[in-house]
Design a protein around this motif. Structure first.
Motif, PDB file in Angstrom:
ATOM      1  N   TRP A  36       0.934  -1.045  -0.066  1.00 24.64           N
ATOM      2  CA  TRP A  36      -0.229   0.117  -0.159  1.00 24.64           C
ATOM      3  C   TRP A  36       0.899   1.044   0.068  1.00 24.64           C
ATOM      4  O   TRP A  36       1.941   1.569   0.858  1.00 24.64           O
ATOM      5  N   PHE A  37       0.462   2.221  -0.729  1.00 22.52           N
ATOM      6  CA  PHE A  37       1.431   3.304  -1.020  1.00 22.52           C
ATOM      7  C   PHE A  37       0.271   4.626  -0.855  1.00 22.52           C
ATOM      8  O   PHE A  37      -0.769   4.613  -1.290  1.00 22.52           O
ATOM      9  N   ARG A  38       0.931   5.820  -0.543  1.00 23.54           N
ATOM     10  CA  ARG A  38      -0.078   6.915  -0.705  1.00 23.54           C
ATOM     11  C   ARG A  38       0.598   7.880  -1.225  1.00 23.54           C
ATOM     12  O   ARG A  38       2.092   7.960  -1.205  1.00 23.54           O
ATOM     13  N   GLN A  39       0.003   8.996  -1.891  1.00 26.08           N
ATOM     14  CA  GLN A  39       0.532  10.320  -2.462  1.00 26.08           C
ATOM     15  C   GLN A  39      -0.307  11.431  -2.299  1.00 26.08           C
ATOM     16  O   GLN A  39      -1.402  11.223  -2.385  1.00 26.08           O
ATOM     17  N   VAL A  40       0.510  12.604  -1.744  1.00 22.35           N
ATOM     18  CA  VAL A  40      -0.386  13.634  -2.057  1.00 22.35           C
ATOM     19  C   VAL A  40       0.120  14.363  -2.968  1.00 22.35           C
ATOM     20  O   VAL A  40       1.367  14.584  -3.578  1.00 22.35           O
ATOM     21  N   PRO A  41      -0.723  15.178  -3.711  1.00 24.38           N
ATOM     22  CA  PRO A  41      -0.453  15.898  -4.982  1.00 24.38           C
ATOM     23  C   PRO A  41       1.045  17.003  -4.770  1.00 24.38           C
ATOM     24  O   PRO A  41       0.847  17.592  -3.826  1.00 24.38           O
ATOM     25  N   GLY A  42       1.847  16.744  -5.444  1.00 25.74           N
ATOM     26  CA  GLY A  42       3.075  17.676  -5.631  1.00 25.74           C
ATOM     27  C   GLY A  42       4.070  16.984  -4.584  1.00 25.74           C
ATOM     28  O   GLY A  42       5.282  17.492  -4.505  1.00 25.74           O
ATOM     29  N   LYS A  43       3.937  15.820  -3.821  1.00 28.33           N
ATOM     30  CA  LYS A  43       4.801  15.197  -3.067  1.00 28.33           C
ATOM     31  C   LYS A  43       5.260  13.704  -3.557  1.00 28.33           C
ATOM     32  O   LYS A  43       4.414  13.252  -4.424  1.00 28.33           O
ATOM     33  N   GLU A  44       6.147  13.239  -3.090  1.00 29.57           N
ATOM     34  CA  GLU A  44       6.595  11.852  -3.486  1.00 29.57           C
ATOM     35  C   GLU A  44       5.665  10.906  -2.954  1.00 29.57           C
ATOM     36  O   GLU A  44       5.069  10.945  -1.859  1.00 29.57           O
ATOM     37  N   ARG A  45       5.700   9.974  -3.651  1.00 26.40           N
ATOM     38  CA  ARG A  45       4.823   8.599  -3.241  1.00 26.40           C
ATOM     39  C   ARG A  45       5.380   7.892  -1.964  1.00 26.40           C
ATOM     40  O   ARG A  45       6.679   7.844  -2.117  1.00 26.40           O
ATOM     41  N   GLU A  46       4.529   7.626  -0.949  1.00 22.40           N
ATOM     42  CA  GLU A  46       5.466   6.993   0.183  1.00 22.40           C
ATOM     43  C   GLU A  46       4.819   5.600   0.550  1.00 22.40           C
ATOM     44  O   GLU A  46       3.541   5.470   0.265  1.00 22.40           O
ATOM     45  N   SER A  49       2.740   0.189   3.641  1.00 28.43           N
ATOM     46  CA  SER A  49       2.650  -0.974   4.418  1.00 28.43           C
ATOM     47  C   SER A  49       2.662  -2.029   3.344  1.00 28.43           C
ATOM     48  O   SER A  49       2.675  -1.804   1.909  1.00 28.43           O
ATOM     49  N   CYS A  50       3.331  -3.208   3.860  1.00 27.23           N
ATOM     50  CA  CYS A  50       3.304  -4.322   2.827  1.00 27.23           C
ATOM     51  C   CYS A  50       3.046  -5.619   3.630  1.00 27.23           C
ATOM     52  O   CYS A  50       3.077  -5.654   4.535  1.00 27.23           O
ATOM     53  N   ILE A  51       2.879  -6.725   2.500  1.00 32.28           N
ATOM     54  CA  ILE A  51       2.466  -7.854   3.058  1.00 32.28           C
ATOM     55  C   ILE A  51       3.216  -9.253   2.043  1.00 32.28           C
ATOM     56  O   ILE A  51       3.059  -8.734   1.044  1.00 32.28           O
ATOM     57  N   SER A  52       3.795 -10.092   2.596  1.00 29.30           N
ATOM     58  CA  SER A  52       4.607 -10.741   1.844  1.00 29.30           C
ATOM     59  C   SER A  52       3.676 -11.789   1.122  1.00 29.30           C
ATOM     60  O   SER A  52       2.416 -11.883   1.181  1.00 29.30           O
ATOM     61  N   SER A  53       4.042 -12.517   0.144  1.00 24.43           N
ATOM     62  CA  SER A  53       3.117 -13.341  -0.361  1.00 24.43           C
ATOM     63  C   SER A  53       2.657 -14.516   0.026  1.00 24.43           C
ATOM     64  O   SER A  53       1.375 -14.745  -0.035  1.00 24.43           O
ATOM     65  N   SER A  54       3.306 -14.919   1.317  1.00 23.68           N
ATOM     66  CA  SER A  54       2.671 -16.094   2.279  1.00 23.68           C
ATOM     67  C   SER A  54       1.819 -15.486   3.141  1.00 23.68           C
ATOM     68  O   SER A  54       1.157 -16.211   3.867  1.00 23.68           O
ATOM     69  N   GLY A  55       1.910 -14.203   3.368  1.00 23.51           N
ATOM     70  CA  GLY A  55       1.120 -13.433   4.523  1.00 23.51           C
ATOM     71  C   GLY A  55       1.775 -13.252   5.787  1.00 23.51           C
ATOM     72  O   GLY A  55       1.617 -12.961   6.848  1.00 23.51           O
ATOM     73  N   GLY A  56       3.145 -14.011   5.706  1.00 27.09           N
ATOM     74  CA  GLY A  56       3.898 -14.323   7.021  1.00 27.09           C
ATOM     75  C   GLY A  56       4.805 -13.147   7.373  1.00 27.09           C
ATOM     76  O   GLY A  56       5.030 -12.829   8.664  1.00 27.09           O
ATOM     77  N   ARG A  57       5.097 -11.941   6.614  1.00 24.32           N
ATOM     78  CA  ARG A  57       5.726 -10.977   7.045  1.00 24.32           C
ATOM     79  C   ARG A  57       4.842  -9.597   6.445  1.00 24.32           C
ATOM     80  O   ARG A  57       4.169  -9.378   5.529  1.00 24.32           O
ATOM     81  N   THR A  58       4.770  -8.834   7.402  1.00 23.68           N
ATOM     82  CA  THR A  58       4.186  -7.378   7.143  1.00 23.68           C
ATOM     83  C   THR A  58       5.140  -6.312   7.607  1.00 23.68           C
ATOM     84  O   THR A  58       6.302  -6.634   8.514  1.00 23.68           O
ATOM     85  N   ASP A  59       5.043  -5.299   7.196  1.00 26.87           N
ATOM     86  CA  ASP A  59       5.750  -4.043   7.693  1.00 26.87           C
ATOM     87  C   ASP A  59       5.085  -2.785   7.499  1.00 26.87           C
ATOM     88  O   ASP A  59       4.062  -2.788   6.798  1.00 26.87           O
ATOM     89  N   TYR A  60       5.210  -1.677   8.008  1.00 21.16           N
ATOM     90  CA  TYR A  60       4.777  -0.305   8.136  1.00 21.16           C
ATOM     91  C   TYR A  60       5.718   0.647   8.073  1.00 21.16           C
ATOM     92  O   TYR A  60       6.786   0.457   8.872  1.00 21.16           O
ATOM     93  N   ARG A  67      -0.842   1.806  14.017  1.00 21.62           N
ATOM     94  CA  ARG A  67      -2.235   2.512  13.936  1.00 21.62           C
ATOM     95  C   ARG A  67      -2.934   1.702  12.665  1.00 21.62           C
ATOM     96  O   ARG A  67      -4.036   1.659  12.476  1.00 21.62           O
ATOM     97  N   PHE A  68      -2.088   1.348  11.771  1.00 17.54           N
ATOM     98  CA  PHE A  68      -2.540   0.799  10.296  1.00 17.54           C
ATOM     99  C   PHE A  68      -2.208  -0.771  10.583  1.00 17.54           C
ATOM    100  O   PHE A  68      -1.228  -1.213  11.050  1.00 17.54           O
ATOM    101  N   THR A  69      -3.134  -1.762   9.966  1.00 21.11           N
ATOM    102  CA  THR A  69      -2.792  -3.153  10.021  1.00 21.11           C
ATOM    103  C   THR A  69      -3.157  -3.551   8.563  1.00 21.11           C
ATOM    104  O   THR A  69      -4.278  -3.351   8.022  1.00 21.11           O
ATOM    105  N   ILE A  70      -2.277  -4.433   7.940  1.00 19.43           N
ATOM    106  CA  ILE A  70      -2.470  -4.871   6.718  1.00 19.43           C
ATOM    107  C   ILE A  70      -2.779  -6.338   6.608  1.00 19.43           C
ATOM    108  O   ILE A  70      -2.299  -6.835   7.673  1.00 19.43           O
ATOM    109  N   ALA A  71      -3.619  -6.870   6.013  1.00 18.72           N
ATOM    110  CA  ALA A  71      -3.990  -8.227   5.990  1.00 18.72           C
ATOM    111  C   ALA A  71      -4.577  -8.719   4.660  1.00 18.72           C
ATOM    112  O   ALA A  71      -5.039  -7.995   3.886  1.00 18.72           O
ATOM    113  N   ARG A  72      -4.397 -10.060   4.245  1.00 24.80           N
ATOM    114  CA  ARG A  72      -4.936 -10.751   3.343  1.00 24.80           C
ATOM    115  C   ARG A  72      -5.983 -11.639   3.551  1.00 24.80           C
ATOM    116  O   ARG A  72      -5.892 -12.527   4.195  1.00 24.80           O
TER     117      ARG A  72
END
Length: 130
Positions: A36-46, A49-60, A67-72
């Motif tokens: 997951w990425f986010r972008q504000v107009p005029g700023k770089e994309r940030e 969060s991410c989740i591995s193909s197995s779902g075993g690893r996440t990062d923020y 505050r945020f939680t990623i899940a598949r």
């Protein structure tokens, strides 16, 4: 046609919550690395969060950790981003992206969220304001 579709964005007050969805069309997300990425107009994309193909690893990103939680949910062919305790600085267009082959070092837990980006969605707007 292979595509990702984000949904769930909207207008919310500070402290509120939203759940974003990233649904795949034309392919299954089961073995894809997702970010997951986010972008504000005029700023770089940030990277958010991410989740591995197995779902075993996440990062923020440090800015959203705790505050945020990623899940598949492979049964629904969807990846979610639950966003709680939202702040005005979370206002952005949020995008999901998928890689068919997970790159070495992807979602390694160091808070640096990146992806090659085989597929990208069109984005969903999140606005946090009182």
């Amino acid at each position: 046609q292979l595509q990702l579709v984000e949904s769930g964005g909207g207008l919310v007050q500070p402290g509120g919550s939203l759940r974003l969805s990233c649904a795949a069309s034309g392919f299954t997300l089961d073995y894809y690395a997702i970010g997951w990425f986010r972008q504000v107009p005029g700023k770089e994309r940030e990277g958010v969060s991410c989740i591995s193909s197995s779902g075993g690893r996440t990062d923020y990103a440090d800015s959203v950790k705790g505050r945020f939680t990623i899940a598949r949910d492979n049964a629904k062919n969807t990846v979610y981003l639950q966003m709680n305790s939202l702040k005005p600085e979370d206002t952005a267009i949020y995008y999901c992206a998928a890689d068919q082959l997970e790159a070495p070092g992807f979602c390694s837990g160091d808070g640096d969220v990146w992806i090659r980006g085989d597929y990208w969605g069109q984005g969903t707007q999140v606005t946090v304001t009182s």
